[in-house]
Design a protein around this motif. Sequence first.
Motif, short mmCIF file in Angstrom:
data_model
loop_
_atom_site.label_atom_id
_atom_site.label_comp_id
_atom_site.label_asym_id
_atom_site.label_seq_id
_atom_site.Cartn_x
_atom_site.Cartn_y
_atom_site.Cartn_z
N ALA A 22 -32.14 9.86 14.27
CA ALA A 22 -30.92 9.39 13.12
C ALA A 22 -29.46 9.85 13.94
O ALA A 22 -29.41 11.03 14.59
N ARG A 23 -28.51 9.01 13.77
CA ARG A 23 -27.20 9.38 14.43
C ARG A 23 -26.29 9.17 13.21
O ARG A 23 -26.12 8.24 12.52
N LEU A 24 -25.17 10.12 13.33
CA LEU A 24 -24.29 10.07 12.32
C LEU A 24 -22.98 9.91 12.90
O LEU A 24 -22.67 10.83 13.97
N SER A 25 -22.01 8.93 12.54
CA SER A 25 -20.64 8.94 13.11
C SER A 25 -19.61 8.58 12.21
O SER A 25 -20.05 8.11 10.90
N GLU A 26 -18.46 8.76 12.40
CA GLU A 26 -17.36 8.37 11.51
C GLU A 26 -17.11 6.83 11.74
O GLU A 26 -17.28 6.46 12.80
N VAL A 27 -16.74 6.41 10.63
CA VAL A 27 -16.38 4.90 10.43
C VAL A 27 -14.66 4.83 9.97
O VAL A 27 -14.31 5.65 9.43
N GLU A 28 -14.16 4.26 10.94
CA GLU A 28 -12.67 3.96 10.52
C GLU A 28 -12.66 2.76 9.38
O GLU A 28 -12.79 1.68 9.62
N LEU A 29 -12.09 3.23 8.19
CA LEU A 29 -12.28 2.25 7.01
C LEU A 29 -11.19 1.39 7.02
O LEU A 29 -11.30 0.18 6.46
N GLY A 30 -10.11 1.71 7.68
CA GLY A 30 -8.65 0.91 7.35
C GLY A 30 -8.41 1.00 6.06
O GLY A 30 -8.62 1.90 5.29
N PRO A 31 -7.52 0.06 5.50
CA PRO A 31 -7.00 0.36 4.03
C PRO A 31 -8.19 -0.01 3.23
O PRO A 31 -9.17 -0.52 3.24
N VAL A 32 -8.07 1.09 2.25
CA VAL A 32 -9.06 1.03 1.15
C VAL A 32 -8.30 0.87 -0.40
O VAL A 32 -7.45 1.61 -0.83
N THR A 33 -8.78 0.10 -1.08
CA THR A 33 -7.98 -0.31 -2.50
C THR A 33 -9.21 -0.54 -3.66
O THR A 33 -9.86 -1.45 -3.43
N SER A 34 -9.03 0.10 -4.72
CA SER A 34 -9.81 -0.22 -5.78
C SER A 34 -9.26 -1.21 -6.69
O SER A 34 -8.05 -1.14 -6.88
N ILE A 35 -9.97 -2.15 -7.07
CA ILE A 35 -9.64 -3.27 -7.72
C ILE A 35 -10.12 -3.41 -9.01
O ILE A 35 -11.61 -3.61 -9.03
N LEU A 76 -14.11 -2.43 -4.55
CA LEU A 76 -13.41 -1.80 -3.68
C LEU A 76 -13.13 -2.65 -2.25
O LEU A 76 -14.18 -3.16 -1.70
N LEU A 77 -11.95 -2.75 -2.03
CA LEU A 77 -11.51 -3.62 -0.96
C LEU A 77 -11.33 -2.92 0.24
O LEU A 77 -10.38 -1.87 0.13
N VAL A 78 -12.01 -2.97 1.16
CA VAL A 78 -12.09 -2.19 2.68
C VAL A 78 -11.87 -2.99 3.56
O VAL A 78 -12.43 -3.99 3.83
N GLY A 79 -10.96 -2.30 4.53
CA GLY A 79 -10.56 -2.94 6.00
C GLY A 79 -9.46 -4.01 5.88
O GLY A 79 -9.13 -4.34 7.05
N CYS A 80 -8.73 -4.40 4.60
CA CYS A 80 -7.57 -5.01 4.85
C CYS A 80 -6.92 -4.71 3.52
O CYS A 80 -7.17 -4.13 2.80
N ALA A 90 -5.77 -3.66 -12.31
CA ALA A 90 -5.79 -2.31 -12.14
C ALA A 90 -5.94 -2.19 -10.68
O ALA A 90 -7.03 -2.42 -10.12
N VAL A 91 -4.92 -1.88 -9.92
CA VAL A 91 -5.17 -1.65 -8.44
C VAL A 91 -4.53 -0.02 -8.03
O VAL A 91 -3.70 0.18 -8.30
N VAL A 92 -5.62 0.44 -7.21
CA VAL A 92 -5.34 1.91 -6.80
C VAL A 92 -5.36 1.75 -5.33
O VAL A 92 -6.67 1.81 -4.92
N GLU A 93 -4.33 2.08 -4.66
CA GLU A 93 -4.24 2.14 -3.25
C GLU A 93 -5.09 3.39 -2.89
O GLU A 93 -4.47 4.40 -3.33
N GLN A 94 -5.87 3.48 -2.03
CA GLN A 94 -6.73 4.77 -1.81
C GLN A 94 -6.27 5.51 -0.61
O GLN A 94 -6.38 6.69 -0.21
N GLY A 95 -5.31 4.97 0.02
CA GLY A 95 -4.85 5.42 1.42
C GLY A 95 -5.86 5.93 2.26
O GLY A 95 -6.98 5.35 2.72
N ASP A 96 -5.43 7.10 2.90
CA ASP A 96 -6.44 7.84 3.64
C ASP A 96 -7.14 8.72 2.86
O ASP A 96 -7.83 9.75 3.31
N GLY A 97 -7.42 8.69 1.58
CA GLY A 97 -8.28 9.48 0.89
C GLY A 97 -9.61 9.21 0.70
O GLY A 97 -10.50 9.99 -0.04
N MET A 98 -10.26 8.44 1.66
CA MET A 98 -11.65 8.12 1.60
C MET A 98 -12.12 8.32 3.06
O MET A 98 -11.37 8.22 4.09
N ALA A 99 -13.29 8.89 3.24
CA ALA A 99 -13.99 9.24 4.34
C ALA A 99 -15.09 8.40 4.49
O ALA A 99 -15.98 8.12 3.46
N GLY A 100 -15.58 7.62 5.83
CA GLY A 100 -16.48 6.89 5.75
C GLY A 100 -17.40 7.29 7.04
O GLY A 100 -16.61 7.69 8.01
#
Length: 177
Positions: A22-35, A76-80, A90-100
């Motif tokens: 198994a390999r674990l790596s970080e993912v750059e999520l880009g913008p993340v928004t809860s809708i 969850l809108l991820v990447g744009c 109801a829209v909540v911008e998660q900013g960089d508050g998420m880790a992937g």
Amino acid sequence: MARLLATTPCAGLDLPMTIGGARLSEVELGPVTSIAPFAGRAEEVEARLGAALPPPGRVGAADGGRLLWTGPGRALLVGCAAPDLRGLAAVVEQGDGMAGVLLEGAAAREVLARLVPLDLRDRAFPEGATARTLLVHMAVTLTRVGAESFEIIAMRSMAATLVREVAEAMRHVAARA
């Protein structure tokens, strides 16, 4: 004056790492928004998104990103960036508050089987499936992105715990091999 440096959620966590199969790596999520569309406004939200909200447990495509089902009437809108949905959802911008992170490899499913209370077999959790679940004690969004690949999204404040728990399970699975 202090100089602030932007860091990724998993900075300093020794990623990527490979242990056994198994390999674990970080993912750059880009913008993340809860809708969460307001009652009776889902069609208008979909028109603004240019995409249908995903059905339960699935991932949908959005203009330049992905829509992950996160519960009844929520995604969850991820990447744009999200379009203007004022008055529609109801829209909540998660900013960089998420880790992937991305867990991949022949042992990925076995590693996750130690951590999440889900049936991860192909027929129950195929590629494109997503679920809000617990990983040990953390709330995460788990998405199957490939035959042997799973994306895990958690709150940024839990990034170190997430990496530690997955790495420990990777070591346990590798020790059995």
